[in-house]
Each structure stands twice: as structure tokens, then as C-alpha cells.
Design a protein around this motif. Sequence first.
Motif, PDB file in Angstrom:
ATOM      1  N   ASP A   1      38.230  38.728  70.458  1.00  0.00           N
ATOM      2  CA  ASP A   1      37.350  37.317  69.927  1.00  0.00           C
ATOM      3  C   ASP A   1      37.594  36.543  70.508  1.00  0.00           C
TER       4      ASP A   1
ATOM      5  N   ARG B   1      38.490  32.037  61.880  1.00  0.00           N
ATOM      6  CA  ARG B   1      37.575  30.958  62.965  1.00  0.00           C
ATOM      7  C   ARG B   1      36.147  30.842  61.249  1.00  0.00           C
TER       8      ARG B   1
ATOM      9  N   ARG C   1      32.508  32.581  54.821  1.00  0.00           N
ATOM     10  CA  ARG C   1      32.905  33.672  55.775  1.00  0.00           C
ATOM     11  C   ARG C   1      34.233  33.401  56.583  1.00  0.00           C
TER      12      ARG C   1
ATOM     13  N   GLY D   1      24.792  31.739  55.205  1.00  0.00           N
ATOM     14  CA  GLY D   1      24.670  31.543  53.343  1.00  0.00           C
ATOM     15  C   GLY D   1      25.946  32.105  52.310  1.00  0.00           C
TER      16      GLY D   1
HETATM   17  C1  LIG Z   1      22.818  29.946  58.651  1.00  0.00           C
HETATM   18  C2  LIG Z   1      22.771  31.602  58.168  1.00  0.00           C
HETATM   19  C3  LIG Z   1      22.993  31.685  57.121  1.00  0.00           C
HETATM   20  C4  LIG Z   1      22.969  33.029  56.671  1.00  0.00           C
HETATM   21  N1  LIG Z   1      23.202  34.023  55.760  1.00  0.00           N
HETATM   22  C5  LIG Z   1      23.971  34.918  55.443  1.00  0.00           C
HETATM   23  C6  LIG Z   1      24.120  35.278  54.158  1.00  0.00           C
HETATM   24  O1  LIG Z   1      23.968  34.726  52.870  1.00  0.00           O
HETATM   25  N2  LIG Z   1      24.301  36.918  54.282  1.00  0.00           N
HETATM   26  C7  LIG Z   1      24.088  38.285  54.748  1.00  0.00           C
HETATM   27  O2  LIG Z   1      24.663  38.873  54.468  1.00  0.00           O
HETATM   28  N3  LIG Z   1      23.887  37.683  56.463  1.00  0.00           N
HETATM   29  C8  LIG Z   1      23.555  36.018  56.381  1.00  0.00           C
HETATM   30  N4  LIG Z   1      23.371  35.599  57.606  1.00  0.00           N
HETATM   31  C9  LIG Z   1      22.931  36.497  59.016  1.00  0.00           C
HETATM   32  C10 LIG Z   1      24.897  36.799  59.240  1.00  0.00           C
HETATM   33  O3  LIG Z   1      25.328  35.595  59.316  1.00  0.00           O
HETATM   34  C11 LIG Z   1      25.017  37.865  60.299  1.00  0.00           C
HETATM   35  O4  LIG Z   1      24.072  38.396  60.138  1.00  0.00           O
HETATM   36  C12 LIG Z   1      26.610  37.862  60.779  1.00  0.00           C
HETATM   37  O5  LIG Z   1      27.111  37.822  60.635  1.00  0.00           O
HETATM   38  C13 LIG Z   1      26.383  39.613  61.506  1.00  0.00           C
HETATM   39  O6  LIG Z   1      27.908  39.582  61.786  1.00  0.00           O
HETATM   40  P1  LIG Z   1      28.685  40.128  63.523  1.00  0.00           P
HETATM   41  O7  LIG Z   1      30.217  40.939  62.681  1.00  0.00           O
HETATM   42  O8  LIG Z   1      27.288  41.045  64.187  1.00  0.00           O
HETATM   43  O9  LIG Z   1      28.127  38.850  64.283  1.00  0.00           O
HETATM   44  P2  LIG Z   1      28.920  37.462  63.940  1.00  0.00           P
HETATM   45  O10 LIG Z   1      29.344  37.147  62.140  1.00  0.00           O
HETATM   46  O11 LIG Z   1      28.572  36.748  64.335  1.00  0.00           O
HETATM   47  O12 LIG Z   1      30.601  38.045  64.769  1.00  0.00           O
HETATM   48  C14 LIG Z   1      30.371  38.184  65.984  1.00  0.00           C
HETATM   49  C15 LIG Z   1      31.814  37.604  66.914  1.00  0.00           C
HETATM   50  O13 LIG Z   1      31.512  38.012  68.328  1.00  0.00           O
HETATM   51  C16 LIG Z   1      32.264  37.194  69.031  1.00  0.00           C
HETATM   52  N5  LIG Z   1      32.145  36.507  70.026  1.00  0.00           N
HETATM   53  C17 LIG Z   1      30.682  36.790  70.333  1.00  0.00           C
HETATM   54  N6  LIG Z   1      30.915  35.978  71.594  1.00  0.00           N
HETATM   55  C18 LIG Z   1      32.199  36.774  72.530  1.00  0.00           C
HETATM   56  C19 LIG Z   1      32.304  36.616  73.916  1.00  0.00           C
HETATM   57  N7  LIG Z   1      31.760  37.155  74.883  1.00  0.00           N
HETATM   58  N8  LIG Z   1      33.916  37.739  73.922  1.00  0.00           N
HETATM   59  C20 LIG Z   1      34.374  38.029  72.721  1.00  0.00           C
HETATM   60  N9  LIG Z   1      34.063  38.256  71.622  1.00  0.00           N
HETATM   61  C21 LIG Z   1      32.691  37.008  71.247  1.00  0.00           C
HETATM   62  C22 LIG Z   1      32.273  36.183  68.229  1.00  0.00           C
HETATM   63  O14 LIG Z   1      33.134  34.975  68.073  1.00  0.00           O
HETATM   64  C23 LIG Z   1      32.139  36.210  66.755  1.00  0.00           C
HETATM   65  O15 LIG Z   1      33.508  35.918  65.690  1.00  0.00           O
HETATM   66  C24 LIG Z   1      23.364  34.307  57.712  1.00  0.00           C
HETATM   67  C25 LIG Z   1      23.260  33.487  59.127  1.00  0.00           C
HETATM   68  C26 LIG Z   1      23.040  32.113  59.385  1.00  0.00           C
HETATM   69  C27 LIG Z   1      22.941  31.870  60.751  1.00  0.00           C
END
Ligand SMILES: Cc1cc2nc3c(=O)[nH]c(=O)nc-3n(C[C@H](O)[C@H](O)[C@H](O)COP(=O)(O)OP(=O)(O)OC[C@H]3O[C@@H](n4cnc5c(N)ncnc54)[C@H](O)[C@@H]3O)c2cc1C
Length: 403
Positions: free
Chosen positions: A40, A46, A102, A51
Motif C-alpha cells: 500500500d 492509515r 476504518r 461512513g
Molecule cells: C464518504 C464515504 C462514505 C462511505 N460509507 C460507507 C459505509 O458506511 N459502508 C460501506 O460499506 N462503504 C462505505 N463507503 C465505500 C467504501 O469506503 C469503499 O467501498 C471501500 O473502501 C472499498 O474498499 P477497497 O479495499 O476496494 O478500497 P480502499 O478501501 O479505498 O483501499 C484502497 C487502498 O489502495 C491503496 N492504493 C491506491 N492506489 C495505490 C497505488 N498506486 N499503490 C499502492 N497502493 C495504492 C490506498 O492507499 C488504499 O489503502 C463510503 C465511501 C465514502 C467515500
Amino acid sequence: MSAPEAALPPTDVLVVGAGPAGSAAARVLAQAGLRVLLVDQQPLGRDKVCGDGLIPDAHQALARLGLLQQVMAQAERVQHVGCIGPSGGRIDVPGSLAVLPRRQLDEILARGAIAAGARFEQARFEAPLLDGERVVGAQLRFDGESRALRARWTLLATGAVPKALQAAGLCTRQSPSGVALRGYVHAPAMVGRITALEVAWTKAVRPGYGWLFPAPGGHFNIGVGVSDSHSGPAGRKKQDVNLRALFDAFVAAYPPAAALMREGQLVGELKGAPLRCTLAGAQFTKPGLMVVGEAAGSTYDFTGEGIGKAMQTAMLAADAIIATADDAAARARYEAGLTELAPKYKLYQRANRVNAFPWLADLLIWRAKKSPRLLKRMSGVLEETSNPGNLVSFKGLARLFLE
Ligand SMILES: Cc1cc2nc3c(=O)[nH]c(=O)nc-3n(C[C@H](O)[C@H](O)[C@H](O)COP(=O)(O)OP(=O)(O)OC[C@H]3O[C@@H](n4cnc5c(N)ncnc54)[C@H](O)[C@@H]3O)c2cc1C
């Protein structure tokens, strides 16, 4: 300091992104005995703007990972999603729900991957390494130094910011499908007064929605969001919306939000972030690479929930890699798994019509209050124990009003 050459171990699967998607995939793959490097761009522990609401699909994914108990030991347990309509009508839909910030949730997940045998490094994905058409690893930046890491598979779990997707040539939509903003409020006096995951489609926040979620320790997560498909025929588009103004409008119009802000103290800043929804915006695979979680658009439209589906899509990819050594077969299996999820996304997308026509939301809430059967059905969809398929059609929606 850059990671020394010798420190980069032989790797079967490089997982980029240690959010719920990346950590879930890394844990499953490492448990199956594969050599996994989880990277990451940010250090462990981090934060992520969210939400923090955990709906039933997240509970199911955490249970499969064997991390549900650990999460629930720190989370605030919640019994209902409170749906508040434009005219103030309310229906409380029962479900297995919780709230955990989170910072804590993602650390539990990443440490769960490490405990299963995955290695973690802080590094940024810059570009895929190619051998002809096939991705054979990635160019990673470790604290100032760019290094090539070879792996049989690369999983992109990089969330809603499309930079990594673009670098991999897999981004089919640059702009997010939604945007949302959240803040934390410490308000011990409100404990017991806001007990559900309250989602309010109040008129003042059209074309979006607002939420109040009770978090552990007398804290509350409050926010607003808006997605492309929220706006009705004459509605405003998300790019016309100032999230901060929408937040103020929500607080002014929704009495529990006003009470929370009056009784409590805002902790830290209000922060916004993009959303990628409805399995849209990315090509899911190319030889040697799969896109998982929100990078693949795994977040639900309408409510913006995506933690559960991020983990679920990532575990589908991990299962496909474990099941077969054949690249094309693994990719086909993963894509078929995503296709099976499509009706659930369609349902949430269709639900946005309710947002475009507020009287419909009011009518639905009024009906659900009078019909235990309809309420049970809504709870079944939330718990994912009922097939949403028949609700996706207009006929199915119409039936809701007749039950
Ligand atoms: C304001 C808001 C409220 C929300 N509320 C909810 C809720 O209440 N409940 C719910 O279920 N969902 C909610 N969501 C949606 C939820 O946050 C996402 O669906 C979820 O975080 C997706 O998980 P992920 O692991 O795919 O991505 P992420 O959690 O975004 O993780 C991606 C990771 O990739 C890393 N990364 C990115 N680019 C690179 C790179 N080039 N090299 C290395 N690392 C990289 C980032 O640092 C990050 O740690 C909300 C979203 C927002 C914006």
C-alpha cells in the motif's frame, strides 16, 4: 530508505492496496499457501474516508475470513437501518449491522493477511510489468526508489481513485460515479438517541442522501453523498453539488443531525472522497492481472456501501487463482463471479429511481410500515437471503406496493 533488492521475496501474487479488498484477497491467498506480497502506498493503520457502516454482506465476508469476532469486539453493534423518506416518514429495517472506524477495521484486516503469511510493504504501484500482453508483476516505488517486482498474478485493489487503473490501461471511466463527505462527532449525550444506521433522503439534500451512524465510544459518523444516478430527469448532477453546502443543508433539515451537531463536538475535519459503483468503470482482468474491490466499481449505488462487496469481489478473485493454474480459466471464473453479483447492483441502481421521485419513497415507507411481509422482504434483501432478481423489474417493484 528503499527496500534492499534482497528483501523482495519471490512472489506468487502481488496485491496492490491494503483496504478491505486487498487485505481480504491477501489473507485468503496466503491461507492457501501462496506467497503473497501486499503493498500500500500508505503505512499500516492509515485512515479511509468512509461512513464506517458494516452491512450484512460485510459481516458475511468477515465471517469467511475468520475475523468477524475480532471486528465485533471493537465495533458498535446496530440492529436496524433506519430509512427516512423525503416527507420524514421512517421505516426501520432489521439486519446484522455494525459501525467500526476504518482506521481500526482496515488494520485488523491487514494484520489478518500478515498473520496468514502475507508480507506487507509500503510501496506505490507505478505501472504493470509486461511480457508481451501478459502482466508479470509491477513497477513499485519504495520510498523514493522504483523497483520491479515479478509475480504470477497482480491484483489491483486500489479503491476509487483511478490512477493505478489508468496506469494499467484498465480504466474505462475517469470520473467517479459518486462523491461523499463525512465527519466524526463526539456526542456522549446522543448515545441511545441515534441507534440505527440512519439514512435520510430528505428533500434538502436532493439529489443525495445524508446519514448518521452510531460509532463506538460515544462517537457518530455523519455525512452526505450523491451519485450520478441520483438525479431525476430535472435533477442536479453530482458535479453541480457542493458537498459542504449539502452537509449544512442536511444538518439544518434533519432534526437528529441538528441535535447531534448541537450536543457534540466535531472531531477532526469533514473529508470528502470519490466512489466507484455498480461494477462499472473498469476492465476487470487482463492476462496476469485482476481488478478487485472498489477499483472494479464494487460499491453499491444509492447508499454508497462497499466494504462488504469489496471483500467479496476480492475473495472471488483469490478463489479463482487458487482453483486453477490456467490464466484464462481463472480470469473467466472471476468474471463469472462478478456477473452473478450483477442483479444486486441493479437493484440498488433501480432504487435510485426512488430518490428521483420522492413521493415513491414516501409511499414505499408508508406501505412497509403497514406490511410486516414487505418489511421482512426488505430485510431479506439487506441480509442477502432473498433473491433481489424479481425486485429489479418494474413489475417486481410494483408488487412491493401490493403486498
Ligand atoms: C464518504 C464515504 C462514505 C462511505 N460509507 C460507507 C459505509 O458506511 N459502508 C460501506 O460499506 N462503504 C462505505 N463507503 C465505500 C467504501 O469506503 C469503499 O467501498 C471501500 O473502501 C472499498 O474498499 P477497497 O479495499 O476496494 O478500497 P480502499 O478501501 O479505498 O483501499 C484502497 C487502498 O489502495 C491503496 N492504493 C491506491 N492506489 C495505490 C497505488 N498506486 N499503490 C499502492 N497502493 C495504492 C490506498 O492507499 C488504499 O489503502 C463510503 C465511501 C465514502 C467515500
